[in-house]
Enzyme design. Structure first.
Site, PDB file in Angstrom:
ATOM      1  N   ASN A 156      25.897 -18.578   8.666  1.00  0.00           N
ATOM      2  CA  ASN A 156      27.265 -19.095   8.735  1.00  0.00           C
ATOM      3  C   ASN A 156      27.339 -20.164   9.832  1.00  0.00           C
ATOM      4  OD1 ASN A 156      29.992 -19.540   9.099  1.00  0.00           O
ATOM      5  ND2 ASN A 156      30.561 -17.379   9.128  1.00  0.00           N
ATOM      6  N   CYS A 188      36.590 -20.984  10.837  1.00  0.00           N
ATOM      7  CA  CYS A 188      35.750 -21.308   9.682  1.00  0.00           C
ATOM      8  C   CYS A 188      36.486 -22.133   8.623  1.00  0.00           C
ATOM      9  CB  CYS A 188      35.191 -20.036   9.053  1.00  0.00           C
ATOM     10  SG  CYS A 188      33.969 -19.257  10.113  1.00  0.00           S
ATOM     11  N   HIS A 234      32.939 -21.212   1.516  1.00  0.00           N
ATOM     12  CA  HIS A 234      32.466 -21.006   2.889  1.00  0.00           C
ATOM     13  C   HIS A 234      31.343 -19.966   2.858  1.00  0.00           C
ATOM     14  CE1 HIS A 234      32.252 -20.365   7.088  1.00  0.00           C
ATOM     15  NE2 HIS A 234      32.789 -19.161   7.065  1.00  0.00           N
TER      16      HIS A 234
HETATM   17  O1  UT7 Z   1      33.198 -16.766   8.717  1.00  0.00           O
HETATM   18  C1  UT7 Z   1      34.304 -16.108   9.253  1.00  0.00           C
HETATM   19  C2  UT7 Z   1      34.649 -14.916   8.483  1.00  0.00           C
HETATM   20  N1  UT7 Z   1      33.674 -13.884   8.678  1.00  0.00           N
HETATM   21  C3  UT7 Z   1      33.351 -13.117   7.661  1.00  0.00           C
HETATM   22  O2  UT7 Z   1      33.814 -13.322   6.572  1.00  0.00           O
HETATM   23  C4  UT7 Z   1      32.421 -11.940   7.954  1.00  0.00           C
HETATM   24  C5  UT7 Z   1      32.946 -10.721   7.255  1.00  0.00           C
HETATM   25  N2  UT7 Z   1      32.163  -9.520   7.520  1.00  0.00           N
HETATM   26  C6  UT7 Z   1      30.903  -9.315   7.066  1.00  0.00           C
HETATM   27  O3  UT7 Z   1      30.301 -10.208   6.516  1.00  0.00           O
HETATM   28  C7  UT7 Z   1      30.326  -7.946   7.188  1.00  0.00           C
HETATM   29  O4  UT7 Z   1      31.305  -7.046   7.597  1.00  0.00           O
HETATM   30  C8  UT7 Z   1      29.112  -7.850   8.153  1.00  0.00           C
HETATM   31  C9  UT7 Z   1      27.906  -8.561   7.579  1.00  0.00           C
HETATM   32  C10 UT7 Z   1      29.473  -8.451   9.504  1.00  0.00           C
HETATM   33  C11 UT7 Z   1      28.725  -6.385   8.349  1.00  0.00           C
HETATM   34  O5  UT7 Z   1      28.465  -5.757   7.103  1.00  0.00           O
HETATM   35  P1  UT7 Z   1      29.166  -4.389   6.706  1.00  0.00           P
HETATM   36  O6  UT7 Z   1      28.640  -4.036   5.389  1.00  0.00           O
HETATM   37  O7  UT7 Z   1      30.640  -4.546   6.843  1.00  0.00           O
HETATM   38  O8  UT7 Z   1      28.571  -3.414   7.791  1.00  0.00           O
HETATM   39  P2  UT7 Z   1      29.357  -2.491   8.830  1.00  0.00           P
HETATM   40  O9  UT7 Z   1      29.899  -3.321   9.941  1.00  0.00           O
HETATM   41  O10 UT7 Z   1      30.278  -1.585   8.108  1.00  0.00           O
HETATM   42  O11 UT7 Z   1      28.153  -1.627   9.385  1.00  0.00           O
HETATM   43  C12 UT7 Z   1      27.461  -0.668   8.551  1.00  0.00           C
HETATM   44  C13 UT7 Z   1      26.386  -0.010   9.388  1.00  0.00           C
HETATM   45  C14 UT7 Z   1      26.902   0.531  10.709  1.00  0.00           C
HETATM   46  O12 UT7 Z   1      26.196   1.708  11.004  1.00  0.00           O
HETATM   47  P3  UT7 Z   1      26.832   3.141  10.708  1.00  0.00           P
HETATM   48  O13 UT7 Z   1      28.100   3.197  11.474  1.00  0.00           O
HETATM   49  O14 UT7 Z   1      27.052   3.185   9.213  1.00  0.00           O
HETATM   50  O15 UT7 Z   1      25.779   4.079  11.196  1.00  0.00           O
HETATM   51  C15 UT7 Z   1      26.529  -0.531  11.697  1.00  0.00           C
HETATM   52  O16 UT7 Z   1      26.362  -0.032  13.002  1.00  0.00           O
HETATM   53  O17 UT7 Z   1      25.381  -0.960   9.709  1.00  0.00           O
HETATM   54  C16 UT7 Z   1      25.196  -1.005  11.147  1.00  0.00           C
HETATM   55  N3  UT7 Z   1      24.868  -2.375  11.519  1.00  0.00           N
HETATM   56  C17 UT7 Z   1      23.624  -2.866  11.454  1.00  0.00           C
HETATM   57  N4  UT7 Z   1      22.451  -2.311  11.089  1.00  0.00           N
HETATM   58  C18 UT7 Z   1      21.372  -3.101  11.122  1.00  0.00           C
HETATM   59  C19 UT7 Z   1      25.705  -3.354  11.946  1.00  0.00           C
HETATM   60  N5  UT7 Z   1      25.013  -4.456  12.155  1.00  0.00           N
HETATM   61  C20 UT7 Z   1      23.728  -4.200  11.866  1.00  0.00           C
HETATM   62  C21 UT7 Z   1      22.545  -4.967  11.895  1.00  0.00           C
HETATM   63  N6  UT7 Z   1      21.393  -4.379  11.500  1.00  0.00           N
HETATM   64  N7  UT7 Z   1      22.530  -6.256  12.249  1.00  0.00           N
END
Ligand code: UT7
Length: 330
Positions: free
Chosen positions: A287, A117, A257
């Site tokens: 993204n 990225c 970004h």
């Molecule tokens: O461009 C390159 C660099 N990339 C980035 O900068 C991305 C950085 N990361 C992020 O933007 C975020 O971590 C995400 C958007 C990918 C995820 O958000 P988060 O707030 O970190 O969520 P998480 O991974 O901690 O997941 C929270 C919960 C989980 O469920 P439990 O374990 O709390 O029951 C996940 O299983 O949300 C669940 N989950 C979803 N629920 C609904 C994960 N993906 C989804 C989804 N829809 N698409």
């Protein structure tokens, strides 16, 4: 002798026609519009369908052509074409060489630049250095990614985030001091376990098993990447401001970004920046990896004024990250 700086003198942007909305994703994986919107800020993203065109080169060519048209630029005058991309048309053969030929830049040399990225940000540094050297007068830098080619549309943790798109800028010499002023670029290879694509490279060539194991799709440990992205993007942006004696009043625009609205907000907050000064289109494109920064310039071009101070910041796989301070030239 007047110092030559490298200024952006034109921008172009292109996104494919097909719109993949959060509602559509609700039908494909276990997710919902509310979760995606509050966690990422994304509402929809674009996907390049075969009927429209194929490969990242298609997107790159559309963005580049906009510049040729807008500037009425003879492509034979272009010295260098850099295509920043994490999704080249294929391994080995340079996508940039193909793009250059297709747009008629027959006198240019061309290469791809891959830094996930941060590819476009690092590409800005490359392009500017060639111009500052005095040896090249017109460098076309394109950020293009067909992320849909490496997305697993059964994996809700990645398919909601990424989209396809391309943006392009032309760098030319400037003798009034406009253009790239300063840069602070970083990388840390220990981060590659948290974001990337395992299959298809020299470490894990394609086999029947790698396909079965879905190793040819992008993976990310979102939580870990998020933590690194938040602190590092804010750190480098703050550092660039301090090093150039820029206060929040001096910064006209943050060009961040577009990975997650919460990361963008955190960066703006650390810079003490009014959120009206933050360029954002993540809600419409998601993204687009190497295309986020030039697509922002293309979308906001009408609002940018000569002399505006722009601070760019990006974070990506590798890890790679950094910030660039640039004075807008037109
Ligand atoms: O461009 C390159 C660099 N990339 C980035 O900068 C991305 C950085 N990361 C992020 O933007 C975020 O971590 C995400 C958007 C990918 C995820 O958000 P988060 O707030 O970190 O969520 P998480 O991974 O901690 O997941 C929270 C919960 C989980 O469920 P439990 O374990 O709390 O029951 C996940 O299983 O949300 C669940 N989950 C979803 N629920 C609904 C994960 N993906 C989804 C989804 N829809 N698409």
């Amino acid at each position: 002798m007047t110092k030559i700086t490298a200024a952006i003198t034109a921008v172009g942007g292109y996104v494919p026609q097909f719109v993949l909305t959060n509602k559509m994703l609700e039908e494909m994986v276990d997710t919902n519009d509310e979760w995606i919107t509050t966690r990422t800020g994304i509402k929809e993203r674009r996907v390049l369908k075969k009927e429209e065109g194929e490969g990242s080169s298609y997107l790159a060519i559309q963005a580049a052509k906009q510049i040729l048209e807008k500037k009425d630029l003879d492509p034979t005058e272009i010295d260098l074409v850099i295509v920043a991309t994490a999704t080249p048309d294929s391994m080995v053969a340079s996508t940039a060489a193909f793009v250059a030929s297709q747009i008629g830049a027959v006198n240019a040399f061309a290469y791809d630049l891959l830094a996930a990225c941060s590819s476009f940000l690092f590409g800005m540094s490359n392009a500017a250095s060639y111009i500052e050297s005095g040896r090249y007068k017109k460098v076309l830098l394109i950020g293009a990614d067909k992320m849909s080619s490496i997305i697993d549309y059964t994996d809700r943790t990645t398919c909601i985030i990424f989209g396809d798109g391309a943006g392009a800028v032309l760098f030319e010499p400037n003798e009034e001091g406009f253009g790239l002023q300063d840069e602070y670029l970083r990388s840390d290879g220990s981060g590659r376990q948290f974001l990337g694509m395992e299959g298809g490279g020299s470490l894990m060539p394609a086999t029947e098993q790698t396909v079965k194991d879905r190793k040819h799709f992008i993976f990310q440990d979102g939580k870990t990447v998020f933590k690194f992205a938040v602190s590092n993007m804010a750190d480098v942006a703050e550092r660039i401001m301090k090093r150039n004696d820029l206060t929040d009043k001096d910064v006209s625009w943050l060009v961040p970004h577009q990975a997650n609205k919460r990361i963008i907000d955190a960066t703006a907050n650390r810079m003490g920046l009014d959120h009206a000064k933050v360029l954002m289109n993540i809600q419409r494109y998601g993204n687009t990896t190497s295309a986020t920064l030039p697509l922002l310039l293309s979308d906001y071009e009408d609002q940018l004024k000569k002399g505006d101070n722009l601070v760019f910041a990006a974070f990506g796989g590798g890890f790679t990250w950094g910030s660039i301070y640039l004075k807008w030239a037109y």
